[in-house]
Enzyme design. Structure first.
Site, short mmCIF file in Angstrom:
data_model
loop_
_atom_site.label_atom_id
_atom_site.label_comp_id
_atom_site.label_asym_id
_atom_site.label_seq_id
_atom_site.Cartn_x
_atom_site.Cartn_y
_atom_site.Cartn_z
N PHE A 232 35.45 39.63 31.89
CA PHE A 232 36.72 40.36 31.94
C PHE A 232 37.89 39.39 31.94
CE2 PHE A 232 40.29 41.52 34.69
CZ PHE A 232 40.75 42.66 34.07
N GLY A 234 42.14 39.82 32.42
CA GLY A 234 43.25 40.73 32.70
C GLY A 234 43.89 40.40 34.02
N ILE A 255 35.26 36.53 35.70
CA ILE A 255 36.60 37.09 35.87
C ILE A 255 37.65 36.03 35.55
CG2 ILE A 255 38.23 38.11 37.51
CD1 ILE A 255 35.96 39.97 36.97
N GLU A 256 38.49 36.31 34.55
CA GLU A 256 39.61 35.42 34.23
C GLU A 256 40.88 36.23 34.37
OE1 GLU A 256 42.64 33.95 32.60
OE2 GLU A 256 41.62 34.06 30.66
N CYS A 257 41.61 35.94 35.44
CA CYS A 257 42.83 36.71 35.74
C CYS A 257 44.07 35.87 35.46
CB CYS A 257 42.79 37.19 37.18
SG CYS A 257 41.39 38.26 37.54
#
Length: 503
Positions: A232, A234, A255-257
């Site tokens: 993901f 976002g 997870i890459e935020c």
């Protein structure tokens, strides 16, 4: 925004998805953020649609894995050539759905193509089964580690870089032997679809990337559809919801935020290069870059000169509108808070609809939302500090930890290694993203897991250890036939090996 970036623009649109139902299928329109015109209509895929796509991907995955590294390499390199040949065709869709300039879209494709090439050509070396030392107790064993694929990887992509960012998961997952179900952003569904088409045209035997389009419900359905992993990209808030949804089925996540990336400018920095990097890193893509520059900490003795150079360069910034018009409200709120708390405006830009001019504000208090929250717009905060150590302290005083930049002379590497983040560019900006061998990802509120490089390939596999007995040991360690004499022999060997007497 500079005049050339606004020329010919009609009144900016407001964000709104027009949904309709045709022959029982609900659809939505993707819009051109420059004009509000409809680019294309796309289906709103249901949970059952997503499960069906995953089942198709599972069947394709068995074939894809069976090709081995060499067979996959050949086909992925064919896809690379197809992307090169159709670069402008794909870039045109990126421009239509994001509003970014054509050359910015082309640059995004160029970077993605390089990553496809690296993943395809390095997968065998990185993931092929390798021997390891079995140690004393395993002297009779042949020990090895392999990295088989997960099967199907679900990728949930962003809208700001709709090719480059998801390709960091898609290309590496494919090279590792997986197939992909890709849910692009609802703002850029056409980009996802044309990427899948170019792959299928290059590799017609199976559909290696299934695309599902829609809104948050479609992404949530993908999280629970039984894929081997979700990758993901976002916001942090949405990333937490993705993790919660995946936790119900123990589906692992990457997870890459977002980030609040800082630039450190030391007293011995090349100020021309630093100012150029700050303006491009902060303003390119309308500031909608998770690894862009949002905060600059410049040492006091060179601050005035640096700020003057930044102000002189800002008029050359050329970019499109905010892809998500509501993001302009975030920029407006951050600017207002920075000024209310005492920040001094160096470059004042207007905000008209989803068109945001560059804004540079000096000496913004560290408790301002312009410093603590991700802006994701063309706002650059420049704060003066007494020395590089204080710059590092302030840069690290955030929950985010994605990327950073350092402009300095002799102490540049020491400063870079002191920063709490996943990636650092020294005397450059965002340069790590263009080096396929380097892992890409963050810490803290910026997420976890890595794409790109060897770490990115392994991210889409499961380590598998195998110990194969070559001959029986004279001391039966793992057997009920073991005697006290056997144990004394073993302890003597251990004492000799590890340098102490065992009783």
């Amino acid at each position: 925004m500079p005049k050339q970036a606004r020329a010919g623009r009609s009144a900016p649109p407001t964000l709104g998805f027009v949904t309709s139902t045709v022959a029982g299928e609900q659809t939505f329109d993707s819009l051109d953020p420059r004009t509000g015109a409809v680019v294309a209509s796309h289906p709103v895929h249901t949970a059952e649609d997503v499960r069906t796509a995953v089942r198709r991907a599972e069947e394709a995955a068995r074939w894809w894995r069976g090709l081995g590294f060499d067979g996959r390499r050949t086909r992925l390199l064919a896809w690379k050539k197809a992307l090169v040949a159709r670069l402008d065709e794909v870039a045109a869709v990126v421009v239509a759905e994001t509003g970014k300039p054509l050359d910015d879209a082309r640059l995004e494709l160029v970077l993605a193509i390089d990553h496809v090439d690296w993943a395809a050509t390095h997968a065998k070396k990185v993931l092929g089964r390798r021997s390891v030392n079995p140690g004393l107790l395993g002297a009779n064993q042949a020990a090895s580690v392999g990295y088989p694929p997960l099967g199907v990887v679900g990728v949930i992509g962003p809208w700001n870089y709709p090719v480059f960012t998801p390709m960091g998961s898609i290309a590496y997952a494919l090279a590792a032997g997986n197939t992909v179900v890709f849910k692009p952003s609802e703002l850029t569904p056409g980009v996802g679809e044309i990427l899948a088409r170019t792959l299928h045209d290059a590799v017609p035997e199976r559909a290696l990337v299934e695309v599902v389009t829609g809104f948050g419900e479609t992404g949530a359905a993908l999280c629970g559809a039984g894929v081997g992993k979700i990758a993901f990209t976002g916001s942090t808030a949405t990333g937490k919801r993705v993790m919660a949804a995946c936790a119900e089925t123990l589906t692992p996540v990457l997870i890459e935020c977002g980030g609040k990336d800082a630039m450190v400018v030391a007293a011995d920095a090349d100020l021309d290069a630093a100012a150029d990097a700050a303006v491009w890193g902060g303003m390119s893509n309308a500031g909608q870059t998770c690894v862009g520059v949002e905060r600059v900490y410049v040492v006091e003795q060179v601050a005035d000169e640096f700020v003057a150079k930044v102000a002189a360069l800002v008029p050359s910034a050329h970019y499109g509108p905010m892809t998500m018009p509501s993001q302009a409200d975030v920029v407006r709120r951050h600017v207002a808070d920075a000024i209310a708390k005492g920040g001094r405006v160096v470059v004042e830009g207007s905000i008209e609809g989803n068109v945001v001019d560059p804004v540079v504000i000096l000496d913004v208090p560290e408790d301002s939302v312009a410093v603590t929250e991700e802006t994701f717009g063309p706002l650059l905060v420049v704060n003066r500090v007494p020395d590089a150590a204080e710059a590092v302290r302030r840069a690290n005083a955030t929950g985010y930890g994605l990327g950073a930049s350092v402009f300095a002379g002799a102490g540049a590497m020491r400063i870079a290694e002191s920063l709490r983040c996943g990636m650092v560019s020294v005397n450059g900006v965002i340069s790590f993203a263009g080096i396929p061998a380097l892992p890409f990802g963050g810490v803290g509120d910026s997420g976890f897991g890595r794409i790109h490089g060897a770490d990115g390939l392994r991210e889409f596999t499961r380590p598998q250890a195998i110990a194969r007995q070559r001959f029986a040991l004279p001391v039966p360690v793992t057997s009920f036939t073991r005697t006290a004499a056997h144990m004394r022999t073993l302890l003597t060997l251990v004492a000799a090996r590890h340098g102490r007497t065992l009783r």
